[in-house]
Design a protein around this motif. Sequence first.
Motif, PDB file in Angstrom:
ATOM      1  N   VAL A 217      43.470  57.586  36.482  1.00 14.60           N
ATOM      2  CA  VAL A 217      43.187  55.647  37.255  1.00 14.60           C
ATOM      3  C   VAL A 217      44.311  56.608  38.856  1.00 14.60           C
ATOM      4  CG1 VAL A 217      44.452  54.334  37.944  1.00 14.60           C
ATOM      5  CG2 VAL A 217      42.969  54.430  36.060  1.00 14.60           C
TER       6      VAL A 217
ATOM      7  N   GLU B 136      39.207  44.743  31.210  1.00 11.68           N
ATOM      8  CA  GLU B 136      38.512  44.818  32.044  1.00 11.68           C
ATOM      9  C   GLU B 136      39.015  45.680  33.343  1.00 11.68           C
ATOM     10  OE1 GLU B 136      37.649  40.326  31.849  1.00 11.68           O
ATOM     11  OE2 GLU B 136      36.127  41.112  30.850  1.00 11.68           O
ATOM     12  N   GLN B 137      39.692  46.790  32.733  1.00 13.01           N
ATOM     13  CA  GLN B 137      40.042  47.751  34.117  1.00 13.01           C
ATOM     14  C   GLN B 137      39.146  49.044  34.643  1.00 13.01           C
ATOM     15  OE1 GLN B 137      41.969  45.990  36.480  1.00 13.01           O
ATOM     16  NE2 GLN B 137      42.083  43.807  35.968  1.00 13.01           N
ATOM     17  N   THR B 138      37.914  48.622  34.916  1.00 15.16           N
ATOM     18  CA  THR B 138      37.721  49.982  34.108  1.00 15.16           C
ATOM     19  C   THR B 138      37.328  50.194  36.059  1.00 15.16           C
ATOM     20  OG1 THR B 138      35.513  48.677  33.904  1.00 15.16           O
ATOM     21  CG2 THR B 138      36.411  49.665  32.159  1.00 15.16           C
ATOM     22  N   HIS B 139      37.169  49.370  36.453  1.00 10.27           N
ATOM     23  CA  HIS B 139      36.944  49.790  37.990  1.00 10.27           C
ATOM     24  C   HIS B 139      38.292  49.878  38.891  1.00 10.27           C
ATOM     25  CE1 HIS B 139      39.346  45.756  37.765  1.00 10.27           C
ATOM     26  NE2 HIS B 139      40.229  46.329  38.961  1.00 10.27           N
ATOM     27  N   ARG B 140      38.724  50.552  37.921  1.00 11.19           N
ATOM     28  CA  ARG B 140      39.582  52.111  38.235  1.00 11.19           C
ATOM     29  C   ARG B 140      39.681  52.679  37.873  1.00 11.19           C
ATOM     30  NH1 ARG B 140      44.287  47.234  39.098  1.00 11.19           N
ATOM     31  NH2 ARG B 140      45.750  48.848  39.706  1.00 11.19           N
TER      32      ARG B 140
ATOM     33  N   SER C 218      39.427  56.796  38.124  1.00 11.45           N
ATOM     34  CA  SER C 218      39.043  57.546  39.142  1.00 11.45           C
ATOM     35  C   SER C 218      37.652  58.928  38.177  1.00 11.45           C
ATOM     36  CB  SER C 218      39.807  58.803  39.648  1.00 11.45           C
ATOM     37  OG  SER C 218      40.938  57.708  40.624  1.00 11.45           O
TER      38      SER C 218
ATOM     39  N   GLY D 163      40.844  57.124  44.218  1.00  9.82           N
ATOM     40  CA  GLY D 163      39.863  58.122  43.687  1.00  9.82           C
ATOM     41  C   GLY D 163      39.728  58.627  43.347  1.00  9.82           C
TER      42      GLY D 163
ATOM     43  N   GLU E  19      38.586  49.255  28.899  1.00  8.86           N
ATOM     44  CA  GLU E  19      37.829  47.913  29.381  1.00  8.86           C
ATOM     45  C   GLU E  19      37.681  47.186  28.003  1.00  8.86           C
ATOM     46  OE1 GLU E  19      33.609  51.743  28.167  1.00  8.86           O
ATOM     47  OE2 GLU E  19      35.142  51.048  26.562  1.00  8.86           O
TER      48      GLU E  19
END
Length: 311
Positions: free
Chosen positions: A111, A180-184, A186, A115, A177
């Motif tokens: 993370v 719900e933080q998978t958008h973090r 890199s 990115g 997962e």
Amino acid sequence: MPSTELIRIVSRSSPMALAQVERVRTELVALRPGIRTEVVPVTTSGDRWMGDLSKLGGKGAFTKEVDAALLAGEADLAVHCIKDVPADRPLPQGTVFAAFLKRDDIRDALVHPEGLGLDDLPAGTRIGTSSVRRVAQLAISHPHLECVPMRGNANRRLDKLEAGDADALLLAVSGLERIEQTHRISEILSVETMCPPIGAGVLGLQCREDDTATIDAVAGLGDTNTWREVTAERMFLHVLQGHCNSPIAGYAKAERDGRLSLRARVFTPDGKTVLDAHEWAGPLDPATLGTSVAVALLRQGARELIDTIPH
């Protein structure tokens, strides 16, 4: 269990742990529509303590209070991340694992706020992690990076990253997962770059061994391949008798055709010595496979390596 209609589930009180309980509740209701569930949250000594885990007796610091609630009859079912359940000693007397849920992703993730991938990080980048397993492997693959101690649940570590306590984090994909933080994420690291911990990505359901009603109610949630993998991995760790400061990694893999393999590694904390073993079960049962891989590493000097690490 007071009745077959209510199952009291004890769990750590962190957001991730409660998310894990919700998965169990959802799957259980789908399997047994008549069952009601109630959550019994506890805060463990491992959650409260932000220092070196070895001073609390290692990973058992995350399970002692949960075990106590189960044994005292305050709850009927405990939900554990298997990677946090010590395998060098038996489960508390009077308890058993009733099921292992289908395994989630076993890999680690980087993370980074901008990115960047692991290979793109400049020298001196501070990676927040207190995992001796991750520190040893980073020392091998990316020695120019600096590991800074960081404990706490994943939400807390993400907050510390935003506060500038580190430049990047290494966290489990499965954990991100669940909250719900998978958008973090890199970059998701391969198991070759970052071999996972024993029991990665697995949730285990623990019951009192005499509570046949609860065991029968939840056993159907179990996944056969996950059971085989976890059995091999935990027997491996049990035979190896590693402590919480031992950089030990490994994972079993059940193939679609039924074959089972186990790859495991033991490191010195600085990553300068690496012991490696990889075996296929063939006719061996999972526990025998775990024993065989542990013995292979012991023959390479794993006992001496582990015993020289302070704990």
